[in-house]
Design a protein around this motif. Structure first.
Motif, short mmCIF file in Angstrom:
data_model
loop_
_atom_site.label_atom_id
_atom_site.label_comp_id
_atom_site.label_asym_id
_atom_site.label_seq_id
_atom_site.Cartn_x
_atom_site.Cartn_y
_atom_site.Cartn_z
N GLN A 21 45.08 35.46 42.73
CA GLN A 21 43.51 35.21 42.44
C GLN A 21 42.32 34.51 43.72
OE1 GLN A 21 42.30 36.09 39.65
NE2 GLN A 21 39.78 35.58 39.89
N ALA A 22 42.57 33.92 43.71
CA ALA A 22 41.67 33.04 45.04
C ALA A 22 41.92 34.05 46.16
CB ALA A 22 42.61 31.50 45.17
N ARG A 23 43.22 34.39 46.39
CA ARG A 23 42.46 35.27 47.42
C ARG A 23 42.07 36.38 47.37
NH1 ARG A 23 48.32 35.48 48.78
NH2 ARG A 23 48.24 37.97 47.63
N GLU A 24 42.45 37.77 46.44
CA GLU A 24 41.99 39.03 46.18
C GLU A 24 40.11 38.63 45.02
OE1 GLU A 24 45.14 41.21 45.72
OE2 GLU A 24 46.16 40.83 47.01
N GLY A 25 40.18 37.69 44.45
CA GLY A 25 39.17 37.71 43.75
C GLY A 25 40.00 38.14 42.53
N ARG A 26 41.00 38.81 42.13
CA ARG A 26 42.11 39.47 41.08
C ARG A 26 43.53 39.34 40.50
NH1 ARG A 26 42.54 45.55 41.44
NH2 ARG A 26 42.42 45.82 42.89
#
Length: 75
Positions: A68-73
């Motif tokens: 979630q933090a890396r790709e936003g989802r």
């Protein structure tokens, strides 16, 4: 693979969980009436299973939060 997620600190907990489950199965398969201390050790097998579930949920949640933090989802 620089983005690999591995926590070596958890190896000791994994071993404790494995050992509790292994001893539980070993004592139950012996086919004799266990002594009171063997019964207490065998009952620790349930603790080992619980510990596996706790570790699994922690690791899965950590991976989902990292994604979630890396790709936003989360995919």
């Amino acid at each position: 693979m620089a983005d690999r997620f591995y926590l070596p600190q958890l190896d000791g907990l994994r071993f404790v969980a494995f050992l509790a489950v292994f001893v539980c199965h070993f004592l139950h398969s012996a086919g004799r009436v266990p002594s009171p201390w063997e019964s207490a050790i065998a009952n620790a097998g349930a603790f080992g299973v619980d510990l596996f579930f706790i570790l699994s949920s922690f690791l899965i949640t950590s991976l989902l939060l990292r994604e979630q933090a890396r790709e936003g989802r989360v995919r």
